[in-house]
Design an enzyme around this catalytic site. Sequence first.
Site, PDB file in Angstrom:
ATOM      1  N   GLU A 213      -8.923  -8.447   2.376  1.00 26.83           N
ATOM      2  CA  GLU A 213      -8.458  -9.833   2.175  1.00 26.83           C
ATOM      3  C   GLU A 213      -9.113 -10.808   3.144  1.00 26.83           C
ATOM      4  OE1 GLU A 213      -4.141  -9.970   2.104  1.00 26.83           O
ATOM      5  OE2 GLU A 213      -4.095  -8.901   0.200  1.00 26.83           O
TER       6      GLU A 213
ATOM      7  N   GLU B   9      -4.630  -3.455  -4.413  1.00 25.28           N
ATOM      8  CA  GLU B   9      -3.227  -3.707  -4.030  1.00 25.28           C
ATOM      9  C   GLU B   9      -2.579  -4.434  -5.193  1.00 25.28           C
ATOM     10  OE1 GLU B   9      -2.278  -5.603  -0.270  1.00 25.28           O
ATOM     11  OE2 GLU B   9      -3.980  -4.621   0.700  1.00 25.28           O
TER      12      GLU B   9
HETATM   13  O1  AHR Z   1       0.578  -4.517   1.309  1.00 28.86           O
HETATM   14  C1  AHR Z   1       1.049  -5.441   2.220  1.00 28.86           C
HETATM   15  C2  AHR Z   1      -0.024  -6.438   2.645  1.00 28.86           C
HETATM   16  O2  AHR Z   1      -0.330  -7.268   1.576  1.00 28.86           O
HETATM   17  C3  AHR Z   1      -1.349  -5.879   3.058  1.00 28.86           C
HETATM   18  O3  AHR Z   1      -1.386  -5.517   4.381  1.00 28.86           O
HETATM   19  C4  AHR Z   1      -2.287  -7.004   2.804  1.00 28.86           C
HETATM   20  O4  AHR Z   1      -3.578  -6.575   2.489  1.00 28.86           O
HETATM   21  C5  AHR Z   1      -1.626  -7.795   1.703  1.00 28.86           C
HETATM   22  O5  AHR Z   1      -1.558  -9.134   1.993  1.00 28.86           O
END
Ligand code: AHR
Length: 532
Positions: free
Chosen positions: A198, A320
């Site tokens: 990110e 994610e």
């Molecule tokens: O999964 C929780 C968080 O969400 C992670 O650390 C990050 O990559 C995202 O913003």
Amino acid sequence: MNTRFRLVFTVLILAFNPLHFSNLYAQNARIKIDLDRTIGEVDPHIYGNFVEHLGRCVYGGIYDPDNKLSDKNGFRKDVMTAVQNLHPTIIRYPGGNFVSNYNWLDGVGPKSERVPRLELAWYTLEPNLFGTNEFMQYVRSVNAEPYFTVNMGTGTIEEARRWVEYCNVKDGPYYAELRKKHGFPEPWNITYWSLGNEMDGPWQMGHLSAEDYVKKAREAAKLMVRTSPGIKLVAAGSSNYRAGADPDHWNQTVLTELKDVIDYIAIHMYVGNPDSNYYNFIATPLVLEQRTKIIKGMIAQAMQTASRGDRDPIYIAWDEYNVWYRARRGASATGRNALEEKYNLEDALVIAEFLNAFIRNADVVKMANLAQLVNVIAPIFTNENGMFKQTIYYPLQLFANHVSGTSLDVFVDCKNYSTERFNLGLGETTAQLSKVPYLDVSATYKAGEVTLCVVNRNKEEAITTDILSQNGAFSGTFEVFEVNGPDIKSGNDFNKEVVKTVEKPAINASGNKIMYSFPPHSFTMLKGKLTK
Ligand code: AHR
């Protein structure tokens, strides 16, 4: 028959024929399956997961050396069994936001010499008792592929290179020898490496502009590949779809500048129901699908001028995704119990729809990782005495165990609805969706068997559906699995499991039509023979 008599006769028929009577109120639909209309091969890596040093995911989740439920490595046995039954194919590690201030060297070597460090992503002290080698032992025990993310925030490209050497080089240079000294003579041979996490988010430590990110990522990639040729690289695509951000610029820059270097572009998405509007929330995976199609177009454009030899085109890794909005602000978002989201049935249906969306885009989505594995926005939840499976565990388990092969381009004809403009979740942008079908469907075909995954979004009504094969015959019995519960807010807890997979009576099938009534707020999987 005179008119009066006909009317009385009709009313009597309706009154004494419950099936006909209920059909007056139930919705009807059609699903057509055509074995010639294929989308692509389902990559098993879409059933991935994610372990981050965050809250109780590692410590108190998968690793709990002082607990009587743990094995000699300190791994919780009850958790490990639940993970094995979930069958995650690939597990991402060690973050997440955590990785952007992590030095992997802190987590290797004799435990007595490891130093705790201040961890600034989630405001904790990281004890470093679990690191590269512990994770690799874990991932091997659950039979999954490892997927590492390097620190592109506070870390240097040389630190990233050294980690690749430590993990993948058999012997010779310093870090390969260091691994041996730490008790691991053989390299771990990690294929999948992500170039940061990110990096477009201002919340990320060492956050970069798109232009600065691609420069750093390209050089890191060069060093990493020269150290271990054959590794697959994942670039950090956009995870910042907040108002004022420019995710398209970020993704376009990454694809244009790294098109010869990377194998995947990683995108993240979390959705929620902050306004408590079921019909808005249940439509949110369609936004993920829209984003997938936009990025697919960008990839196609970048591929026109790429020099990739015989490598595959760039694919999308949704590395994610999940429902996350309750434990996202204030005290519930930091510290030891961070992100402990408790899930209900509507969340499980959303997860089933995310998975359907990956299947419907199987030509380009080749990896996906539910964030995360244990306790932290997770399908498995522990305390010191045991664990329970959250609602979202069940659709994921069904897909991972049953859905593979070729994704089919199904035709769905059902009623639909429109949403007003709404919040996708905390921190996310807004969306407005029209023509949201009440049935969310995917179909796959493998070895003469078709698997149909259907979410009925309708909260009140069953949807009676004709499932029609265009060019093959159904035969034998169809297995039926259903994830449902008393109502959309039902959830599980320690010693309480109301939302789970239930195997329903099998259906006898023959010819080119199956009729099935999908219950309100349900996820159903139908699986059986279809031959041309
Ligand atoms: O999964 C929780 C968080 O969400 C992670 O650390 C990050 O990559 C995202 O913003």
